[in-house]
Design an enzyme around this catalytic site. Structure first.
Site, PDB file in Angstrom:
ATOM      1  N   GLU A 153      -4.645 104.239  11.217  1.00  9.10           N
ATOM      2  CA  GLU A 153      -5.543 104.582  10.552  1.00  9.10           C
ATOM      3  C   GLU A 153      -6.954 105.269  10.526  1.00  9.10           C
ATOM      4  O   GLU A 153      -7.624 104.665  11.894  1.00  9.10           O
ATOM      5  CB  GLU A 153      -5.590 102.868   8.689  1.00  9.10           C
ATOM      6  N   GLU A 254      -3.036 102.067  -3.177  1.00 10.16           N
ATOM      7  CA  GLU A 254      -4.262 101.306  -2.440  1.00 10.16           C
ATOM      8  C   GLU A 254      -5.329 101.083  -3.346  1.00 10.16           C
ATOM      9  O   GLU A 254      -5.972 101.837  -2.661  1.00 10.16           O
ATOM     10  CB  GLU A 254      -4.279 101.135  -1.597  1.00 10.16           C
TER      11      GLU A 254
END
Length: 276
Positions: A153, A254
């Protein structure tokens, strides 16, 4: 119709945090979700079996599926953003590898997120990259034994000033390096559209060009990290394109809910209705 074609999961490390951890899976289920994900939810890399068992049972009892789990990333509230590139914390990461893999496998979870780690004063980027590569290879090989993929990520530098991977290009280059040079096939890109948008990337163009390379997707609106509809991004267009490009994984919610978590999901119905 993104509301129909896409599958959403709730990240219980940022949503439903008004509840104790063990109550969150049931809360997600009550809100209509059958899938969840988590950052590493324990203070230690190798917590007592009773803690692992309690969380596992809470997930099973809720009827939800764990679809994403982070490896231990250190003390996140204190600013840690991963361990695998940091010499002083590498042992902690390696201690956590099998624990994470085995816990995930016991719940059928096949997506494991390995945060790279902050830059450290006095260490070259090359030195940290070499260590990160060693640890990513170890993690990927362990994950491969249970059919899981390790995702990488990029984070935004506004909120994470010492995190060195801040663009989709850097993350994809690291994925390619691991696959080609180290012959590790089960690594992929976690496209966190919030972080990439904060860095000025066009998430619409990213989705149009690179959806086949996404191992997982996470979303939040920009700039406040609230639910879609509270910021600047055109989620109708982004999610429609993501579905049209054939994305088959879950879309992780998220975000920091504006208001109670259970009341932050109306946007999903709105997107579905507008594209029906």
């Amino acid at each position: 119709m993104p509301g129909d074609a896409l599958r959403y999961d709730v990240n219980l490390s940022i949503l439903f945090t008004e509840l104790p951890l063990l109550e969150r899976p049931a809360a997600a289920a009550a809100a209509g979700f059958n899938a969840i994900e988590l950052w590493w939810p324990f203070a230690e890399p190798d917590p007592p079996a009773r803690e692992l068992d309690a969380l596992r049972q809470a997930i099973v009892d809720s009827g939800t599926q764990l679809v994403g789990l982070n490896f231990d990333a250190g003390n996140m509230p204190a600013g840690d953003r991963g361990l695998l590139s940091r010499p002083s914390q590498s042992h902690r990461f390696r201690t956590n590898i099998d624990v994470t893999v085995e816990f995930a496998a016991s719940l059928g979870c096949t997506t494991l997120n390995a945060l790279y780690g902050n830059s450290e004063p006095g260490l070259s980027a090359g030195t940290q990259r070499e260590l990160a590569t060693e640890n990513l290879v170890l993690a990927a090989k362990a994950a491969d034994r249970v059919g899981a993929t390790v995702v990488i990520e990029a984070l935004n530098s506004i909120e994470n000033p010492r995190y060195p991977i801040t663009s989709s290009r850097q993350a994809l280059e690291l994925v390619d390096y691991l696959r080609v040079v180290h012959q590790v096939p089960n690594v992929s890109f976690l496209a966190d559209l919030y972080h990439l948008a904060r860095m000025g990337e066009s998430v619409q163009q990213l989705v149009e060009r690179h959806t086949p390379r996404f191992g997982h997707v996470q979303i939040a609106d920009v700039p406040g990290r609230g639910q879609p509809g509270t910021g600047e991004l055109d989620w109708d267009a982004v999610l429609t394109t993501l579905a049209a490009r054939g994305y088959q994984g879950h879309v992780g919610l998220e975000y920091k809910p504006v208001g109670p978590s259970a009341e932050s999901f109306d946007w999903i119905t709105k997107v579905t209705r507008e594209n029906a």
